[in-house]
Design an enzyme around this catalytic site. Structure first.
Site, PDB file in Angstrom:
ATOM      1  N   TYR A 212      -1.687   0.477  11.273  1.00 50.45           N
ATOM      2  CA  TYR A 212      -2.716  -0.459  10.787  1.00 50.45           C
ATOM      3  C   TYR A 212      -3.603  -0.993  11.921  1.00 50.45           C
ATOM      4  O   TYR A 212      -4.158  -2.083  11.787  1.00 50.45           O
ATOM      5  CB  TYR A 212      -2.043  -1.628  10.068  1.00 50.45           C
ATOM      6  CG  TYR A 212      -1.642  -1.306   8.630  1.00 50.45           C
ATOM      7  CD1 TYR A 212      -2.587  -0.935   7.678  1.00 50.45           C
ATOM      8  CD2 TYR A 212      -0.311  -1.392   8.219  1.00 50.45           C
ATOM      9  CE1 TYR A 212      -2.233  -0.646   6.368  1.00 50.45           C
ATOM     10  CE2 TYR A 212       0.061  -1.112   6.902  1.00 50.45           C
ATOM     11  CZ  TYR A 212      -0.914  -0.741   5.985  1.00 50.45           C
ATOM     12  OH  TYR A 212      -0.568  -0.461   4.684  1.00 50.45           O
TER      13      TYR A 212
ATOM     14  N   LYS B 270       5.114   0.688  -0.865  1.00 53.91           N
ATOM     15  CA  LYS B 270       5.406  -0.398   0.073  1.00 53.91           C
ATOM     16  C   LYS B 270       6.719  -1.116  -0.251  1.00 53.91           C
ATOM     17  O   LYS B 270       7.284  -0.942  -1.337  1.00 53.91           O
ATOM     18  CB  LYS B 270       4.223  -1.377   0.074  1.00 53.91           C
ATOM     19  CG  LYS B 270       2.920  -0.716   0.547  1.00 53.91           C
ATOM     20  CD  LYS B 270       1.817  -1.744   0.708  1.00 53.91           C
ATOM     21  CE  LYS B 270       0.527  -1.083   1.150  1.00 53.91           C
ATOM     22  NZ  LYS B 270      -0.532  -2.058   1.460  1.00 53.91           N
TER      23      LYS B 270
ATOM     24  N   ASN C  98       0.719  -5.208  -2.221  1.00 56.23           N
ATOM     25  CA  ASN C  98      -0.039  -4.497  -3.254  1.00 56.23           C
ATOM     26  C   ASN C  98       0.531  -3.115  -3.611  1.00 56.23           C
ATOM     27  O   ASN C  98      -0.194  -2.218  -4.004  1.00 56.23           O
ATOM     28  CB  ASN C  98      -1.525  -4.438  -2.884  1.00 56.23           C
ATOM     29  CG  ASN C  98      -1.780  -3.659  -1.616  1.00 56.23           C
ATOM     30  OD1 ASN C  98      -0.845  -3.242  -0.947  1.00 56.23           O
ATOM     31  ND2 ASN C  98      -3.035  -3.453  -1.280  1.00 56.23           N
TER      32      ASN C  98
ATOM     33  N   HIS D 105      -0.205   2.134  -0.581  1.00 58.89           N
ATOM     34  CA  HIS D 105      -1.326   2.430   0.324  1.00 58.89           C
ATOM     35  C   HIS D 105      -1.834   3.824  -0.005  1.00 58.89           C
ATOM     36  O   HIS D 105      -1.057   4.693  -0.397  1.00 58.89           O
ATOM     37  CB  HIS D 105      -0.851   2.403   1.782  1.00 58.89           C
ATOM     38  CG  HIS D 105      -1.841   3.017   2.732  1.00 58.89           C
ATOM     39  ND1 HIS D 105      -2.902   2.323   3.247  1.00 58.89           N
ATOM     40  CD2 HIS D 105      -1.945   4.293   3.218  1.00 58.89           C
ATOM     41  CE1 HIS D 105      -3.617   3.130   4.021  1.00 58.89           C
ATOM     42  NE2 HIS D 105      -3.055   4.323   4.018  1.00 58.89           N
TER      43      HIS D 105
ATOM     44  N   GLU E 194      -3.310  10.247   9.203  1.00 61.52           N
ATOM     45  CA  GLU E 194      -2.129   9.553   8.658  1.00 61.52           C
ATOM     46  C   GLU E 194      -1.026  10.552   8.311  1.00 61.52           C
ATOM     47  O   GLU E 194       0.161  10.293   8.561  1.00 61.52           O
ATOM     48  CB  GLU E 194      -2.533   8.726   7.430  1.00 61.52           C
ATOM     49  CG  GLU E 194      -3.433   7.552   7.802  1.00 61.52           C
ATOM     50  CD  GLU E 194      -3.923   6.739   6.604  1.00 61.52           C
ATOM     51  OE1 GLU E 194      -3.595   7.079   5.455  1.00 61.52           O
ATOM     52  OE2 GLU E 194      -4.635   5.750   6.833  1.00 61.52           O
TER      53      GLU E 194
HETATM   54  P1  CMP Z   1      -3.713  -0.999   2.409  1.00 65.58           P
HETATM   55  O1  CMP Z   1      -4.430  -0.122   1.460  1.00 65.58           O
HETATM   56  O2  CMP Z   1      -2.360  -0.534   2.877  1.00 65.58           O
HETATM   57  O3  CMP Z   1      -4.641  -1.248   3.692  1.00 65.58           O
HETATM   58  C1  CMP Z   1      -4.581  -2.430   4.468  1.00 65.58           C
HETATM   59  C2  CMP Z   1      -3.700  -3.466   3.877  1.00 65.58           C
HETATM   60  O4  CMP Z   1      -3.928  -4.786   4.333  1.00 65.58           O
HETATM   61  C3  CMP Z   1      -3.959  -3.571   2.374  1.00 65.58           C
HETATM   62  O5  CMP Z   1      -3.511  -2.425   1.712  1.00 65.58           O
HETATM   63  C4  CMP Z   1      -3.242  -4.852   2.031  1.00 65.58           C
HETATM   64  O6  CMP Z   1      -1.829  -4.688   1.983  1.00 65.58           O
HETATM   65  C5  CMP Z   1      -3.589  -5.690   3.279  1.00 65.58           C
HETATM   66  N1  CMP Z   1      -4.763  -6.554   3.036  1.00 65.58           N
HETATM   67  C6  CMP Z   1      -6.038  -6.179   2.856  1.00 65.58           C
HETATM   68  N2  CMP Z   1      -6.849  -7.254   2.681  1.00 65.58           N
HETATM   69  C7  CMP Z   1      -6.041  -8.333   2.772  1.00 65.58           C
HETATM   70  C8  CMP Z   1      -6.265  -9.742   2.681  1.00 65.58           C
HETATM   71  N3  CMP Z   1      -7.495 -10.235   2.477  1.00 65.58           N
HETATM   72  N4  CMP Z   1      -5.201 -10.549   2.817  1.00 65.58           N
HETATM   73  C9  CMP Z   1      -3.963 -10.059   3.041  1.00 65.58           C
HETATM   74  N5  CMP Z   1      -3.680  -8.724   3.134  1.00 65.58           N
HETATM   75  C10 CMP Z   1      -4.706  -7.886   2.999  1.00 65.58           C
END
Ligand code: CMP
Length: 144
Positions: free
Chosen positions: A51, A11, A114, A117, A128
Site C-alpha cells: 500500500y 481482507k 471493505n 481489494h 501486484e
Molecule cells: P483498497 O481497494 O484495498 O485500496 C486502498 C484501501 O485503503 C481501500 O481499499 C480501503 O481499505 C482503504 N481506504 C481507502 N480510502 C479510505 C478512507 N477514506 N478511510 C479509510 N480507509 C480508506
C-alpha cells in the site's frame, strides 16, 4: 487492449466472518477463472510495501493495522477486461455507496474494512500479481 488478469485480496474482516466461500462463489459466478490462490497473514512490511501509494494518507497506519490483523486470501483472477469487471463486481470503495449485488455492498463494514481489494489498472495488476505469486504458483488460462 484491456488485460486479462487482476489481483484480489479477501481482507481480514471477510476472512474472520467466514465470507471466503461466498465471495469466491460470486467471483466464479461472474465468469472469472481463479489462476492462483493462497491464505496468508501479511507482515507489516509486506502490507506497507503493497500500500505504499497510500503512505501519506491519514488512514495509512490504520489500514496497515487492519490488513495485518489476521489472515487474508490472495488470488489472481482472470477474464477478458479483468480489472474493470472486477472493480464493478466489488462495488464502490465505500460500501455505503456500493450498488446492490456487489461484494462490498454485501460484505463490507465500512470504507476501510471493505472486504476485498482489486487492482486499479493493468499495470498495477501485473505488479501486484508478481509481488504475491511466482510463476510455479499460477495456472493461467490465457498464458499458454
Ligand atoms: P483498497 O481497494 O484495498 O485500496 C486502498 C484501501 O485503503 C481501500 O481499499 C480501503 O481499505 C482503504 N481506504 C481507502 N480510502 C479510505 C478512507 N477514506 N478511510 C479509510 N480507509 C480508506
Amino acid at each position: 487492449m484491456a488485460g486479462t488478469k487482476t489481483l484480489t485480496i479477501i481482507k481480514p474482516d471477510a476472512v474472520r466472518y467466514e465470507h471466503i466461500g461466498p465471495i469466491l462463489t460470486m467471483i466464479n459466478s461472474s465468469g472469472f477463472h481463479i489462476a492462483a490462490l493462497k491464505l496468508i497473514r501479511l507482515s507489516r512490511s509486506e502490507a506497507e510495501h503493497f500500500y505504499v501509494v497510500h503512505k501519506n494518507k491519514p488512514f495509512f497506519n490504520s489500514l496497515i493495522d487492519f490488513m495485518t490483523s489476521g489472515p487474508v486470501v490472495i488470488g489472481i483472477l482472470e477474464k477478458e477486461n479483468a480489472v474493470a469487471d472486477y472493480r464493478k463486481l466489488m462495488g464502490n470503495t465505500d460500501p455505503l455507496k456500493a450498488e446492490e449485488g456487489t461484494i462490498r455492498k454485501k460484505f463490507a463494514a465500512n470504507i476501510e474494512r471493505n472486504a476485498v481489494h482489486g487492482s486499479d489498472s493493468d499495470e498495477n495488476a501485473e505488479k501486484e500479481c508478481n509481488f504475491f505469486f511466482s510463476c510455479i504458483e499460477r495456472f493461467s488460462v490465457f498464458d499458454k
